[in-house]
Design a protein around this motif. Structure first.
Motif, mmCIF file in Angstrom:
data_model
loop_
_atom_site.group_PDB
_atom_site.id
_atom_site.type_symbol
_atom_site.label_atom_id
_atom_site.label_comp_id
_atom_site.label_asym_id
_atom_site.label_seq_id
_atom_site.Cartn_x
_atom_site.Cartn_y
_atom_site.Cartn_z
ATOM 1 N N ALA A 50 0.820 -1.211 0.000
ATOM 2 C CA ALA A 50 0.000 0.000 0.000
ATOM 3 C C ALA A 50 0.856 1.265 0.000
ATOM 4 O O ALA A 50 0.542 2.238 -0.686
ATOM 5 C CB ALA A 50 -0.924 -0.001 1.218
ATOM 6 N N GLU A 51 1.951 1.242 0.762
ATOM 7 C CA GLU A 51 2.798 2.426 0.882
ATOM 8 C C GLU A 51 3.779 2.569 -0.272
ATOM 9 O O GLU A 51 4.214 3.689 -0.588
ATOM 10 C CB GLU A 51 3.557 2.378 2.206
ATOM 11 C CG GLU A 51 2.651 2.478 3.432
ATOM 12 C CD GLU A 51 3.404 2.349 4.747
ATOM 13 O OE1 GLU A 51 4.633 2.102 4.695
ATOM 14 O OE2 GLU A 51 2.771 2.496 5.803
ATOM 15 N N HIS A 52 4.139 1.436 -0.882
ATOM 16 C CA HIS A 52 5.115 1.451 -1.982
ATOM 17 C C HIS A 52 4.567 0.586 -3.128
ATOM 18 O O HIS A 52 5.038 -0.534 -3.361
ATOM 19 C CB HIS A 52 6.465 0.898 -1.505
ATOM 20 C CG HIS A 52 7.004 1.582 -0.288
ATOM 21 N ND1 HIS A 52 7.618 2.813 -0.334
ATOM 22 C CD2 HIS A 52 7.002 1.204 1.012
ATOM 23 C CE1 HIS A 52 7.988 3.168 0.879
ATOM 24 N NE2 HIS A 52 7.630 2.206 1.715
ATOM 25 N N PRO A 53 3.562 1.074 -3.844
ATOM 26 C CA PRO A 53 2.893 0.247 -4.852
ATOM 27 C C PRO A 53 3.792 -0.235 -5.983
ATOM 28 O O PRO A 53 3.451 -1.209 -6.662
ATOM 29 C CB PRO A 53 1.786 1.166 -5.382
ATOM 30 C CG PRO A 53 2.182 2.544 -4.983
ATOM 31 C CD PRO A 53 2.955 2.406 -3.709
ATOM 32 N N ALA A 54 4.944 0.392 -6.170
ATOM 33 C CA ALA A 54 5.864 -0.051 -7.218
ATOM 34 C C ALA A 54 6.677 -1.274 -6.792
ATOM 35 O O ALA A 54 7.346 -1.904 -7.619
ATOM 36 C CB ALA A 54 6.812 1.079 -7.614
ATOM 37 N N ILE A 55 6.624 -1.615 -5.506
ATOM 38 C CA ILE A 55 7.359 -2.769 -4.984
ATOM 39 C C ILE A 55 6.417 -3.962 -4.898
ATOM 40 O O ILE A 55 5.337 -3.879 -4.312
ATOM 41 C CB ILE A 55 7.973 -2.462 -3.603
ATOM 42 C CG1 ILE A 55 9.044 -1.374 -3.734
ATOM 43 C CG2 ILE A 55 8.558 -3.724 -2.969
ATOM 44 C CD1 ILE A 55 9.680 -0.975 -2.415
#
Length: 254
Positions: A47-52
């Motif tokens: 949720a906080e780092h959608p690219a990961i």
């Protein structure tokens, strides 16, 4: 190891050094997959780092490693970097076996068998890549002992020699072995360490690591300046002094 353009899997990266490194590597133009045991933390990272990307993995469980490896490679067939980040640290009192044996076994399973099983799960795939890297994670304590963490020290010394050995074996392949050697860093590896004035701030550590990876792409060992006091005590001839200072520096000897 090139600092960008990789597909990187970092099991054991739901907090601390692993997560901070994952975020920085993704920002540097890498595809990053984070692995961990706890679904809630993985969902929070997503949720906080959608690219990961995220995958559930328990590196103390061989079957979980095998299953996670299949999932990662199915979704990311161009994977070319594996960072064996997962690790635990326990304070042990070796005067009483009942107080340390279970802890010691857990440390060795996580810190030694985990990376061995992890590398075994990916090594054939990595050898088929034009450029690949396995990053192992030892510690300054692989080279000078903190008296309250005997099994952790031993596990990281094992990782150092494992790294040295498999680097020799894989010299005829495209796979590089890079050993990351952290000093004490402000994480929750031990209770209170995240606030310890003797530990290196996490953001400073990761920034220096990334700078070293960028400036020294052929490096075999990644050593921030703070760890060199521990790493080279024996070579300098002041090993006994290093051990004395290490074990007197704070309540845990860090």
């Amino acid at each position: 190891m090139n600092i960008s353009g990789n597909t990187v899997f970092i099991p054991g990266a739901t907090s601390g050094i692993g997560l901070a490194l994952a975020v920085e590597l993704q920002a540097r133009g890498n595809t990053v997959i984070v692995g961990g045991r706890r679904v809630g933390l993985l969902e929070q990272i997503a949720a906080e780092h959608p690219a990961i990307d995220t995958v559930q993995i328990d590196t103390t469980d061989g079957a979980s490693i095998t299953s996670a490896a299949k999932e990662v490679l199915a979704k990311h067939p161009d994977l070319n970097v594996v960072v064996a980040m997962a690790g635990i640290m326990r304070i042990e009192d070796w005067h009483r076996p009942a107080s340390f044996l279970a802890s010691a076994e857990e440390v060795i399973t996580t810190n030694v068998l985990g990376p061995i099983r992890l590398i075994a799960a990916f090594i054939e795939h990595l050898q088929a890549q034009p450029d690949a890297t396995v990053v192992t994670v030892s510690s300054g304590l692989a080279f000078a002992p903190l008296k309250v963490t005997p099994s952790y020290n031993a596990s990281k010394a094992a990782i150092h020699m494992l790294s040295e050995s498999i680097r020799l074996q894989l010299a005829d392949t495209t796979v590089k072995i890079v050993e990351l050697e952290p000093p004490a860093v402000r994480t929750s590896l031990l209770p209170g360490q995240e606030n310890s004035e003797f530990a290196m701030p996490l953001d400073e550590f990761v920034a220096e690591v990334v700078a070293l990876l960028e400036s020294q792409p052929a490096a075999k060992e990644i050593q921030v300046e703070r760890v060199k006091f521990l790493r080279y005590g024996e070579a300098r001839g002041d090993y006994d002094h290093v051990v004395e200072v290490l074990n007197a520096s704070d309540p845990h000897g860090r």
